[in-house]
Design an enzyme around this catalytic site. Sequence first.
Site, PDB file in Angstrom:
ATOM      1  N   THR A 199      43.284  32.900  40.042  1.00 15.53           N
ATOM      2  CA  THR A 199      42.286  33.535  40.760  1.00 15.53           C
ATOM      3  C   THR A 199      41.094  32.639  40.736  1.00 15.53           C
ATOM      4  OG1 THR A 199      43.218  35.618  39.829  1.00 15.53           O
ATOM      5  CG2 THR A 199      40.903  35.529  39.776  1.00 15.53           C
ATOM      6  N   ARG A 227      48.232  48.455  43.364  1.00 13.06           N
ATOM      7  CA  ARG A 227      47.714  48.180  42.155  1.00 13.06           C
ATOM      8  C   ARG A 227      46.293  47.116  42.450  1.00 13.06           C
ATOM      9  NH1 ARG A 227      45.956  43.044  39.482  1.00 13.06           N
ATOM     10  NH2 ARG A 227      45.904  43.457  37.332  1.00 13.06           N
ATOM     11  N   VAL A 228      45.408  47.699  41.791  1.00 15.98           N
ATOM     12  CA  VAL A 228      44.124  47.199  41.681  1.00 15.98           C
ATOM     13  C   VAL A 228      43.909  46.504  40.451  1.00 15.98           C
ATOM     14  CG1 VAL A 228      41.700  47.415  42.346  1.00 15.98           C
ATOM     15  CG2 VAL A 228      43.169  48.567  43.716  1.00 15.98           C
ATOM     16  N   ASP A 230      41.165  43.819  37.907  1.00 17.53           N
ATOM     17  CA  ASP A 230      39.637  43.774  37.615  1.00 17.53           C
ATOM     18  C   ASP A 230      38.748  43.203  38.261  1.00 17.53           C
ATOM     19  OD1 ASP A 230      41.049  41.394  36.984  1.00 17.53           O
ATOM     20  OD2 ASP A 230      39.371  40.807  35.890  1.00 17.53           O
ATOM     21  N   GLY A 251      42.368  36.838  34.263  1.00 14.62           N
ATOM     22  CA  GLY A 251      43.306  37.042  33.308  1.00 14.62           C
ATOM     23  C   GLY A 251      44.172  38.241  33.670  1.00 14.62           C
ATOM     24  N   GLY A 253      44.316  41.539  34.333  1.00 15.22           N
ATOM     25  CA  GLY A 253      43.213  42.289  34.635  1.00 15.22           C
ATOM     26  C   GLY A 253      43.115  43.767  34.041  1.00 15.22           C
TER      27      GLY A 253
HETATM   28  N1  ASP Z   1      42.449  39.133  37.055  1.00 11.25           N
HETATM   29  C1  ASP Z   1      43.435  39.210  37.964  1.00 11.25           C
HETATM   30  C2  ASP Z   1      44.047  40.448  38.204  1.00 11.25           C
HETATM   31  O1  ASP Z   1      44.440  40.983  37.107  1.00 11.25           O
HETATM   32  C3  ASP Z   1      44.497  38.156  37.980  1.00 11.25           C
HETATM   33  C4  ASP Z   1      44.263  36.737  37.441  1.00 11.25           C
HETATM   34  O2  ASP Z   1      42.795  36.660  37.140  1.00 11.25           O
HETATM   35  O3  ASP Z   1      44.906  35.855  37.536  1.00 11.25           O
HETATM   36  O4  ASP Z   1      44.170  40.947  39.385  1.00 11.25           O
END
Ligand code: ASP
Length: 334
Positions: A199, A227-228, A230, A251, A253
Amino acid sequence: MSCLKPPLFVLLGLASGLAAAAAPPPAPPAPPPIAIAIHGGAGVIDPDKMTPDKAASYRAGLAAALDAGYAILERGGSSLDAVTTAVRILEDDPQFNAGRGAVLNQDGDAELDAAVMDGHGPRAGAVAGVKHVKNPVDLARLVMERSPHVMMTGDGAEEFALEQGVVLVPRGYFRTHQRIAELEEARQAEKARGSNTGTVGAVALDRAGNLAAATSTGGLTNKHRGRVGDTPIIGAGTYANNQTCAVSGTGYGEYFIRAVLAYDICAMVAYKKMTLAQAVTEELHNKLQAAGGEGGVIAIDPSGEIVMDFNSVGMFRAARDARGRREIAMYRDK
Ligand code: ASP
């Protein structure tokens, strides 16, 4: 007998002349505290799989985005332009989980989320679940600047993209060999999500004292359609307010959403008068950790102080400021 006294302005002139002669040369003005930080995702960056070539390639990708964003700040450009430019460059780089090279959902499609926030105002824009938008961060910015809304999703967001003339691409554009292989692995392990990194995000402070944040992602490998995460949720994965700080997270989310993590960091600064570093430590190493969540953030405050921290194995990250700091790192050691 006032006529015998030298007029006041003569005395003052003399005094200031003497002072000027005695004073050391004026110090050069302090550089404006412009600064930018970017991330390319947190998670398990397996040191055993990290070849020198791969590491160099990640570093080059981060450096390109960092320096392009910084150049905008140096020219007197806005933090909003700096963060959107840095994130757009990372979206176009297939190594990262955003734009081309985003991770794939259960159907094998990239479903992209992105957000921007301008700490002046503050104002915000976000898109979620778009499948044909080449640069979701640009669309998020258009939602902020050219619509009365903050967030648009799916088909409606793509219709708006069409109206605004942004570049739409066929779904195949996003699907790289590596992401197809990762999806296959996740399917075989019957994992509802992959542990992945990549990300992307950026935070910046410009000469006018404005803070901005932007984040963009494909989310999690093998995620459920619809799915959405963070990233596009203002306050969870992305937040900026000129009074306190700007934050971009990465991370797992779901944990960031439940913790409203990005906003909470800035709230700690506002209400508890914590320093940015204290607030990030509290949120990542106490709150997120206690909930079982994993990830990291980049954050910046109005003085240009940058904090980049994570509770995962690593986080691709980079920072540059007017005091000469320029750093690119992956693991805990710099
Ligand atoms: N935070 C992102 C999500 O959960 C994924 C990531 O940061 O790797 O969509």
